[in-house]
Design an enzyme around this catalytic site. Structure first.
Site, short mmCIF file in Angstrom:
data_model
loop_
_atom_site.label_atom_id
_atom_site.label_comp_id
_atom_site.label_asym_id
_atom_site.label_seq_id
_atom_site.Cartn_x
_atom_site.Cartn_y
_atom_site.Cartn_z
N GLU A 195 -10.76 3.34 9.50
CA GLU A 195 -9.93 3.62 10.68
C GLU A 195 -10.44 4.82 11.46
O GLU A 195 -10.18 4.93 12.64
CB GLU A 195 -8.47 3.81 10.28
CG GLU A 195 -8.18 5.08 9.51
CD GLU A 195 -6.71 5.16 9.07
OE1 GLU A 195 -6.38 4.52 8.06
OE2 GLU A 195 -5.92 5.84 9.73
N ASP B 62 -11.22 -0.88 13.07
CA ASP B 62 -10.06 -0.57 13.90
C ASP B 62 -10.38 -1.07 15.30
O ASP B 62 -11.49 -0.86 15.81
CB ASP B 62 -9.84 0.95 13.87
CG ASP B 62 -8.65 1.39 14.70
OD1 ASP B 62 -7.64 1.80 14.10
OD2 ASP B 62 -8.73 1.34 15.95
N LYS C 215 0.83 -1.20 0.00
CA LYS C 215 0.00 0.00 0.00
C LYS C 215 0.86 1.25 0.00
O LYS C 215 1.87 1.30 0.71
CB LYS C 215 -0.92 0.01 1.23
CG LYS C 215 -1.99 1.09 1.18
CD LYS C 215 -3.05 0.86 2.23
CE LYS C 215 -2.66 1.39 3.58
NZ LYS C 215 -3.67 1.11 4.62
N LYS D 167 0.87 5.52 0.39
CA LYS D 167 0.18 6.73 0.79
C LYS D 167 0.19 7.71 -0.39
O LYS D 167 1.21 7.87 -1.06
CB LYS D 167 0.90 7.37 1.98
CG LYS D 167 0.92 6.47 3.21
CD LYS D 167 -0.47 6.33 3.82
CE LYS D 167 -0.39 5.55 5.12
NZ LYS D 167 -1.72 5.48 5.78
N GLU E 62 -8.20 4.10 -0.32
CA GLU E 62 -8.58 4.13 1.10
C GLU E 62 -8.75 5.57 1.57
O GLU E 62 -7.96 6.44 1.21
CB GLU E 62 -7.45 3.45 1.87
CG GLU E 62 -7.62 3.41 3.38
CD GLU E 62 -6.56 2.52 4.03
OE1 GLU E 62 -6.05 1.59 3.36
OE2 GLU E 62 -6.22 2.78 5.20
N ASP F 40 -3.81 5.04 -0.41
CA ASP F 40 -4.46 5.55 0.80
C ASP F 40 -4.30 7.06 0.86
O ASP F 40 -3.18 7.56 0.96
CB ASP F 40 -3.79 4.89 2.02
CG ASP F 40 -4.38 5.33 3.35
OD1 ASP F 40 -5.29 6.19 3.37
OD2 ASP F 40 -3.92 4.81 4.39
N HIS G 127 -7.77 -2.00 9.72
CA HIS G 127 -6.71 -1.02 9.89
C HIS G 127 -5.80 -1.47 11.03
O HIS G 127 -6.27 -1.96 12.04
CB HIS G 127 -7.32 0.35 10.24
CG HIS G 127 -6.29 1.37 10.63
ND1 HIS G 127 -6.18 1.89 11.91
CD2 HIS G 127 -5.33 1.98 9.90
CE1 HIS G 127 -5.20 2.78 11.94
NE2 HIS G 127 -4.67 2.85 10.74
#
Lengths: 459, 459
Positions: free
Chosen positions: B310, B333, B227, B229, B283, B257, B360
Site C-alpha cells: 500500500e 494500491d 485481518k 492490526k 503485512e 498488519d 490494499h
C-alpha cells in the site's frame, strides 16, 4: 520566552532554462528554483544568544527545477502548525525532538512516508530551525554540530529502520573515536578548506568547444576532478569523453553522470564504451530507487565506481545501497532528505560502511548548505578528506548572503553564524514566481506554452 | 473534435478520527480523505461514444488520511496544463501516451521521481482519464482493459527500469498465454464475483468485545480471511490474536498488519510471539522502502508470508521485492502509484514471478477502484483467483455512485461503465474541507488544536 511567530514561504525561480545551464539527459531545461522558508521569532536580540538580533530568524529551502515549486511551497505551508508557537530556546536545544515531531505527524506521513515533496518540505523546515539554532550559538552550522557531544549527536538521529545496519551504540563509538582530533581537524579545515570538483564544463547542452574551454579552465583553477553529463547519445558521449580526457591528461579524475537515464543493461554497455577513457565514477546510472540495479551495475563496471544520492529519498535507501556494496561514493544532498538530522544519520551510515561521501550540489543553495555537512563529517565523523570532494557549480551564488566560495579548487570554510541558506531580499523580490519582475514580463501564456512544448521531451 | 476543457480538484475529508475507524499502530487518528479530480470535456454526447452524455466527464482521486490533502490537491492542479486542451478521442485511444507525458515532465519529475505526492497526483489524473475512456467505451474499467489486445496492453506500460526483470516480450507472452480463456473467465467473474477479506474487525482502537463480535460477524458473512492490526503493544497483540483464533477456529486465515511499525529485529521477535496462533501473513512489517529488510523478515518468519504494497511507491520497488523473493503476497494500491498504467506493469511483474496480488483497499474509493484491477488480472493476466483476495472495509461506500458491493464474502463484479471513482455531488458539498458543513462547524482553531495534540503520538 521567545517563540516562533511565523513561517513564510516564497516561490523563487531563476530562468536558467534560457541558457541551458544545468541541462542533462533527464533534465533538458531546468529553471532552478527554491521553495524558500523563513522562520520568524519574537526574539528581539535582548536574549542570551551570542548573535543578538541576527539570530531572530532562520532560513531554509527546498531545491526544485521549476514547475511544481508551488507544490513544494504548499507542502512547507502544511507544516506551519508544527512550528509556529514553539518556544525558541527549547526548540533550538533539542532539534531531535523537532525532527521527530515533523516526521511523526501520522496524517502527513501518509503522503510519503519519508519521500518526495512532503519529505523535502520537512527537510526545509528542519534546516531553517538548524540555521536559527546555529545563529543563536554564533557559529557556522558545521562548527555548531561538531561542538556537540557524541551523545547529543546520536540523539539527533531517528534510528527507526536502521538498527539492522547501524545501532545507536555503533554510532556513538564512531563519534567517540573521532573526538580526540576534533580541534586539530577544525584548525586544518579553517586553514585549507575542503576539496571541490566542478560540473561547470560538462552540461549536455554545451558545444565541444565550450566543453574544452571550460575543462581547461577547471584544471587551471585547481579542481581535483571534473564531471561530464552523459546518457543522451552514446556516440556524442564517447566523443565528449575522449575530448575531455585529451584536455585533462591521464591523471585527472573525470566523472560521468547519467542522471538516471538507463536500465541496468544499457548502463553496463554504455560504460563499456566509455571505459577506455577511464571515467572515475558513473553517477546515477539508473533509477535512484533501484538498489539491486545499482549493485548489478557496480559489479559489472568495476573498477569504475558507482555513485548516487541526489535523488535517494531517505536513510533507508542509503542503508540498503551500503548493505549491498552497491555504491562506492555516497552523494548526499542537503535538501532532498529530512534535513540535518537525517543527513547526520546518513553520514554515520557511510562511516560505518567506510564509503566516502561526495555531496551533490549545484542547485539553488545546495553548495551553500552542503559544505557544512561535509565539514562536520571531517571534524567529527569520518576524520578524513581523502577521496572526498564536494560538487561545485559556479552559478546563482550571488543571491546568497553567505555564499559558497571556492578558491584553487577548494571550498573556503565558512565562518558566519548559521546554515548559509539566507538569500538577499532583492533576490526574493525579483525572482518571485509568478509576480516578480523577472517572471511578470514572461506572461502566464508563455510559461504554459513552454510547459506544453516540453511534453514528452524526456520520456 | 471533443477536447478536455477543465480539471477540477476538490479537497474532500471525512471525520473518521472521531470514531477511531481506521486506527492502527502508525495511524492512530486518520481522517480518511480524497483529493478528488473531475476531468471536464466538451463532449456533448452526440459522438460515437456508446455511453453518450454519461461519458463527458472522468473521475479520479488520490487517497490521503487528512492533513496534507491540500498539498495533494496542489500537486494535481500542477498537472492542469498537461491535460486541458487535449483531444478526447485520441487521448482515450492512447492512454500510454498520456502516462508517458505526465511522467515525463522533467521539471515535475524532480519532485519525486515517481514517488510521493507528485506521483499520486499523476495517478489520480491518469485514473480519471481511464474512467473517461471506459465510460466512452460503455464498459466497466476491468472489462475495457481486458478487451484490449496483448499488444495494446503492453503499449500501456513504461518498461524503463524494468527490463532486467521483465521485458516487453515476456509481458506479451504472459498476456498471450491468457488470451484463450478470457471469455470463460469473464463469465465466471460476472457469475461469482471475486473473493474478499475484511479488516473491519481488527482496528487497533477497538475493544476485545468489539473485535470478537465483529470477527464472528465476518465469519458468518462468508469472508475467507480476517485481518488484525498489530504492532503497538506485544502483550495486547498476543491476547487479541489468541482471541481471534478462538473465535475463528483453526481453519480460518487470519492476517496481521503492523503498518510499518517495526525494525527488522523487532518484526522477527514479534512474529515469533504471534506464530502459535498461525497468522497467515504479516503485512508491512517494516519500512516500505526496505526491500532487504523485507527479505530478512520473510526468511525468518516463514511459513508466515510477508505482504506489502500500500505504500510501495512505484514499479521499481515492487520489482526488487519480487527479485529478492522478499514478499509472497503483493498488495498493490489503485491510487498510490502512477495509475492504471503502472498497476498493469505491477500485475505483469507479479505474474512473471508467480506472486499472488491481494490489493490494499479500505480508504476512500480504494475498494471501488481496485476491484477493477484484480478482475482484469484474473481475466487477462494471472488467470486465477487462487490465494487472491481483495481487502474490504465496509465504510464510506455510500458516497460513491457505483459503490463496491460485497456479498457472502465476495466482491460483486461491477458492470457500470467507468472506473467507479465518481462521488455524489451532495458528498462533495458536505465534506469539502474546510468550508463544507461537516467541517465549518469544527472551526479552524479546533482543527489546529487537534494537529498540535497529535504531535509525537506516533513517533
Amino acid at each position: 520566552m521567545a517563540r516562533v511567530t511565523g513561517l513564510d514561504v516564497f516561490d523563487i525561480r531563476f530562468p536558467t532554462s534560457r541558457e541551458l545551464d544545468g541541462s542533462d539527459a533527464m533534465n533538458p531545461d531546468p529553471d532552478y528554483s527554491a521553495a524558500y522558508v523563513v522562520l520568524h521569532t519574537d526574539d528581539t536580540g535582548d536574549t542570551t544568544a551570542p548573535a543578538g538580533p541576527a539570530a531572530s530568524k532562520g532560513y531554509g529551502l527546498a531545491f526544485t527545477i521549476g514547475r511544481g515549486n508551488d507544490v513544494q511551497v504548499a507542502a512547507i505551508r502544511a507544516l506551519t502548525a508544527h512550528v509556529v508557537g514553539r518556544p525558541v530556546p527549547t526548540t533550538a536545544a533539542d532539534l531531535g525532538a523537532l525532527s521527530r515531531d515533523l516526521m511523526g505527524d501520522s496524517q502527513l506521513r501518509w503522503l510519503g512516508p519519508e519521500k518526495g515533496v512532503m519529505h523535502m518540505a520537512i527537510g526545509a523546515v528542519i534546516n531553517a530551525a538548524w540555521d536559527l539554532a546555529a545563529r543563536r550559538a554564533g557559529k557556522p552550522l558545521w562548527q555548531f554540530l561538531a561542538s556537540m557531544s557524541p551523545e547529543e549527536i546520536v540523539s539527533l538521529v531517528d534510528f527507526r529502520y536502521l538498527t539492522d545496519a547501524l545501532t545507536p551504540e555503533e554510532a556513538l563509538a564512531i563519534l567517540n573515536a573521532a573526538k580526540p582530533g576534533r580541534a586539530e581537524r577544525e584548525r586544518r579545515l579553517l586553514a585549507e578548506g575542503y576539496p571541490a570538483y566542478t560540473t561547470s564544463a560538462g552540461w549536455l547542452g554545451y558545444s565541444d568547444e565550450k566543453l574544452s574551454t571550460l575543462a581547461k579552465q577547471a584544471i587551471a583553477d585547481g579542481f581535483a576532478m571534473i564531471k561530464l553529463k552523459v546518457g543522451s547519445d552514446l556516440h556524442d558521449d564517447v566523443r565528449r569523453m575522449k575530448l575531455a580526457r585529451e584536455v585533462a591528461g591521464p591523471a585527472m579524475r573525470i566523472a560521468v553522470d547519467a542522471n538516471q537515464r538507463w536500465d541496468v543493461g544499457t548502463a553496463v554497455k554504455w560504460m563499456e564504451a566509455l571505459a577506455p577513457y577511464q571515467p572515475y565514477w558513473i553517477e546515477e546510472p539508473t533509477s535512484p530507487d533501484d538498489v539491486l540495479g545499482h549493485r548489478a551495475v557496480a559489479k559489472a563496471v568495476a573498477p569504475i565506481k558507482v555513485a548516487t544520492g541526489e535523488h535517494v529519498q531517505n536513510r533507508v535507501v542509503f542503508k540498503q545501497l551500503l548493505q549491498l556494496s552497491a555504491i562506492e561514493v555516497l552523494q548526499l544532498d542537503a535538501c532532498r532528505v529530512g534535513g540535518v538530522n537525517e543527513n547526520v544519520a546518513i553520514l554515520l551510515l557511510a562511516a560505518k560502511f567506510g564509503v566516502p561521501v561526495c555531496p551533490h550540489a549545484g542547485g539553488v543553495g545546495l553548495c551553500e548548505l552542503v559544505r557544512h555537512l561535509s565539514m562536520f563529517d571531517y571534524v567529527a565523523v569520518s576524520q578524513t578528506m581523502e577521496d572526498r570532494v564536494i560538487e561545485w557549480v559556479d552559478h546563482l551564488h550571488a543571491h546568497f548572503v553567505d555564499p559558497a566560495v571556492v578558491k584553487r579548487g577548494r571550498y573556503i570554510t565558512p565562518t558566519a553564524p548559521g546554515f548559509s541558506a539566507q538569500m538577499f531580499d532583492a533576490t526574493l523580490e525579483r525572482f518571485r514566481f509568478p509576480d516578480g519582475p523577472e517572471w511578470a514580463n514572461e506572461n502566464a501564456g508563455a510559461v504554459q506554452a513552454r510547459a506544453h512544448e516540453n511534453k514528452g521531451r524526456t520520456s
